[in-house]
Enzyme design. Structure first.
Site, PDB file in Angstrom:
ATOM      1  CE  LYS A 184      -4.130  -2.428   2.505  1.00  0.00           C
ATOM      2  NZ  LYS A 184      -5.030  -2.115   1.132  1.00  0.00           N
TER       3      LYS A 184
ATOM      4  CE  LYS B 109     -15.831   2.588   3.069  1.00  0.00           C
ATOM      5  NZ  LYS B 109     -15.261   1.644   3.861  1.00  0.00           N
TER       6      LYS B 109
END
Ligand code: 26Q
Length: 754
Positions: A500, A605
């Site tokens: 990540k 989101k």
């Protein structure tokens, strides 16, 4: 129903006083009792088939607001409390957050339950009732410490169903106690359930830390989510957990099938089972065991199970693909061994390719292989991810069963991730397009014409400012840091993993720090926010947390830098933090190494809350980029094809990139006197060495293009109207990522519940 009357009746009965005289905690308990009763009274949705969504994780988050919203009582409760001079937010602070998940996969399961219920589909979750869930994260000496996080109170969302099942382990049996949580649907007046199995006599929390007696299976089975598996006992405990969940779950399914008036031969027609990653894969041999024990032939049992079961893959990282030694299964559930051997024999009959066998030459069971051969569907979680599964990771399987493979791009529930967490933005949207978007998120596209309306754009910027102030207050209250509400909020929140690339973001912080030190100040202050937990045994991830916390200390203590650059790592990042961080975000960091992030869901989101993505062409970022167009997203870095090529050809050598003039000084800053005097020299040196010589996830490959794109985004932020337009396009196009759309596709193409 009169809310006030009902609430009064509950507070009178429970505490002998009127709501006005209650503490926040008492009001929380009264509202819990009230909503629980209303949800429990709702009937289950009806349909020809019923879905069971098996998952090791359900990261539900706090439930009070969510359930009030689903019951249609959210606004009424909020204004009733407001009239009393109280706040729902303050009352919700009293609710402990169930931490029954790690991250993406668990939160996805929770969003799915919400959408399944909202679409009025018959579908329940099946999982385990972990007592301490994921650990609570503390920072001490700029390092992560783990503490148990008990969340179950005497009064909670859990209801004891009175149902018990017996799970047969090798050498002993264990009773499975079934608790349910109601999952009310937002639209249909019905409710599904989350079934959580537990042991009858769970262990107390360990005296210090999160270590406990891993051999005490009968008491510790449900203590923790993913217990430390660095030794054999820990690994065995995981297998015990998995078998406990699926055996009790399979028995429950067959019971419910009988209660609905059907026999075992109707399983395939009447039951859909979704296997969320491989943790529940033993449900396949367990169901075959139960069916054959009842007199069905192996062939018929396997055919029934195949018609029911479908498998979702969430990762292509090899280390996350579970392979358990058959010997472990011999210990935990010996009755499954002959079944797995027979499944392996059949798989080998179907294909001579040993890569698709279930048992390998070292006697390990490849859980995903069992799912693919003996389920009817295999899906990836974003378009790119599914293509990678088909063309490389699972290619031999795709060649064998092309018809089983399909894509279901992830989604998130807009009820929690927009309506509940961002009331200001929700009101701004409704003012413009009415409230049809609450039922059908695709209607958000109606916002697009507002891109030319100066008043709307100014209003949108005000909403963001409001949310930034809200986060600012929360950071001050919880962590004692005062951030500048007029700075740019750049946010990266997700589990800490090298792929990540939080470490690449840290390199940007170093870049900006050194720029400021040499007199080049940014146009506007920047606040870089991180939130991440590292798996307790994942050394490199913990090193990266240490680096970030050192950078935080460095920038905070430098009066020259602090007004321009702040680094804040929130402690114990969880769903509640996400609900405050996401609405306040300007720039959403989605910078995984292309091909490695199956989908990502926080990216969705953030988008829905008006943040602009800075990201690689990975996972669902690819679909975000397609939807919003190049002027409304900042992409950079190597493509997934390039990355896959580099891995295959062994063509990545970090040292070559390290020696570039724009890179070396940033990496070397890790071992500079400035940082070494703040942090642990051993840790910083290990990290520095790893970056130069290993850099398995290629941070140095992309760091220059990352910095260039980030600088561009920061510069373009200054044209406030143009930026507001980007925000608006992101919100307007986000409807595709509603989990209502995802679930409708699962239902149409896999489950066929109605
Ligand atoms: C593996 C072996 C042994 C024990 C545990 C595990 C294990 C545990 C957790 C393997 C994987 C996980 C969690 C995976 C996960 O959260 N994946 C994320 O799923 C999201 C929902 O689909 C995606 O959006 C993310 O991209 C993906 O990383």
């Amino acid at each position: 129903m009169d809310l006030k009357e009902n609430l009064t009746a509950v507070t009178q009965a429970q505490f002998g006083r009127l709501p006005d005289a209650c503490t926040d905690r008492q009001l929380y308990h009264a509202l819990l009792a009230l909503t629980q009763k209303l949800a429990a009274d709702r009937p289950a949705p009806q349909g020809g088939r019923k879905l069971y969504y098996f998952s090791a994780e359900f990261l539900m988050g706090k439930l009070l607001s969510n359930n009030l919203l689903a019951l249609g009582l959210f606004e009424e409760t909020r204004s009733l409390l407001e009239d009393m001079g109280r706040s729902l937010a303050a009352i919700e602070e009293c609710e402990p957050e169930p931490s029954l998940g790690n991250g993406g996969l668990g939160r996805l399961a929770a969003c799915f339950l919400d959408s399944i219920a909202a679409l009025d589909l018959p579908g329940d979750g099946v999982g385990l009732n972990y007592h301490y869930g994921l650990f609570r994260q503390k920072f001490a000496c700029r390092k992560q410490q783990e503490q148990p996080d008990p969340w179950i109170e005497p009064e909670s969302w859990l209801l004891d169903t009175g149902r018990r099942y017996t799970v047969p382990f090798g050498g002993f049996e264990l009773e499975a106690v079934l608790y349910d949580m109601a999952v009310p649907g937002a639209n249909g007046g019905t409710a599904n359930r989350l079934h959580l199995f537990d042991v009858p006599d769970p262990a107390d929390p360990p005296a210090n830390g999160i270590d406990f007696d891993k051999r005490d299976v009968a008491h510790c089975l449900t203590s923790f989510l993913y217990p430390d598996d660095s030794d054999r006992d820990g690994q065995l405990l995981r297998v015990y957990q998995q078998y406990f969940m699926v055996s009790a779950g399979a028995q429950m399914i067959l019971d419910e099938l009988a209660e609905r008036g059907f026999g075992p031969g109707d399983l395939g027609d009447r039951v859909a089972i979704q296997i969320n990653d491989t943790h529940p894969s033993m449900v396949i041999p367990e169901l075959i065991r139960l069916l054959t024990a009842g007199g069905m032939s192996f062939d018929d049992a396997a055919a029934q199970v195949e018609k029911s079961c479908a498998y979702t893959n969430h990762t292509i990282l090899a280390e996350a693909l579970e392979k358990w030694p058959l010997e472990y299964i011999q210990t935990v559930a010996p009755q499954l061994v002959p079944i797995i051997q027979e499944l392996d024999r059949r798989a080998r009959q179907r294909s001579g390719d040993s890569r698709v066998a279930i048992l390998d030459e070292w006697g390990r069971v490849h859980m995903a292989h069992m799912d693919i051969h003996f389920g009817h569907s295999v899906n990836g979680v974003a378009a790119l991810h599914t293509e990678i599964l088909k063309n490389s990771e699972l290619k031999p399987f795709y060649d064998l069963y092309p018809e089983k493979f399909n894509n279901k791009t992830n989604g998130v529930t807009f009820r929690r991730w927009l309506q509940a967490c961002d009331p200001a933005l929700s009101a701004w949207i409704t003012d413009r397009i009415g409230d049809g978007w609450k039922k059908d998120a695709a209607e958000l596209e109606k916002l697009l014409p507002c891109a030319d309306d100066a008043g709307s754009l100014a209003g949108l910027l005000e909403v963001k400012q409001h949310n930034k102030r809200r986060l600012q207050r929360m950071l001050a209250r919880r962590q004692g840091v005062e951030v500048d509400e007029n700075s740019i909020f750049d946010i990266q929140v997700k589990r800490l993993h090298e792929y990540k690339r939080q470490q690449m973001n840290a390199l940007w912080v170093i870049f900006k720090y050194l720029e400021i030190k040499s007199g080049r100040r940014p146009a506007r202050p920047i606040t870089v926010l991180f939130g991440a937990k590292a798996a307790p045994a994942y050394t490199m991830a913990k090193h990266i947390i240490h680096l970030i916390l050192c950078l935080q200390a460095l920038t905070e203590s430098d009066p020259e830098v602090r007004p321009w650059l702040r680094v804040v790592m929130v402690e114990n990042y969880n769903v509640s933090w996400a609900e405050a961080l996401i609405p306040a975000c300007d720039i959403s960091e989605q910078i995984s190494l292309a091909s490695k992030e199956a989908s990502g869901t926080s990216n969705m989101k953030f988008m829905a809350n008006g943040a602009v993505t800075l990201g690689t062409m990975d996972g669902a970022n690819v679909e975000i980029a397609e939807l919003v167009g190049p002027e409304n997203i900042y992409t950079f870095g190597a493509s997934s094809d390039e990355v896959i090529g580099l891995y295959a050809g062994g063509g990545y050598h970090p040292l070559e990139h390290y020696h570039r003039p724009g890179v070396e000084y940033l990496v070397d800053f890790l071992i500079s006197p400035e940082l070494m005097s703040i942090g642990d020299p051993g840790v910083l040196t290990a990290l520095w060495r790893d970056m130069k010589h290993k850099d398995w996830f290629m941070a140095l490959l992309d760091v220059e293009s990352y910095i260039a794109r980030k600088e561009q985004a920061l510069a373009e932020y200054e044209d406030r109207t143009a930026w507001a337009r980007k925000m608006l396009v992101n919100i307007a196009k986000s409807g595709y990522f509603s989990s209502d759309r995802t679930i409708a596709q699962y239902n149409d193409e896999i489950w066929r519940l109605r």
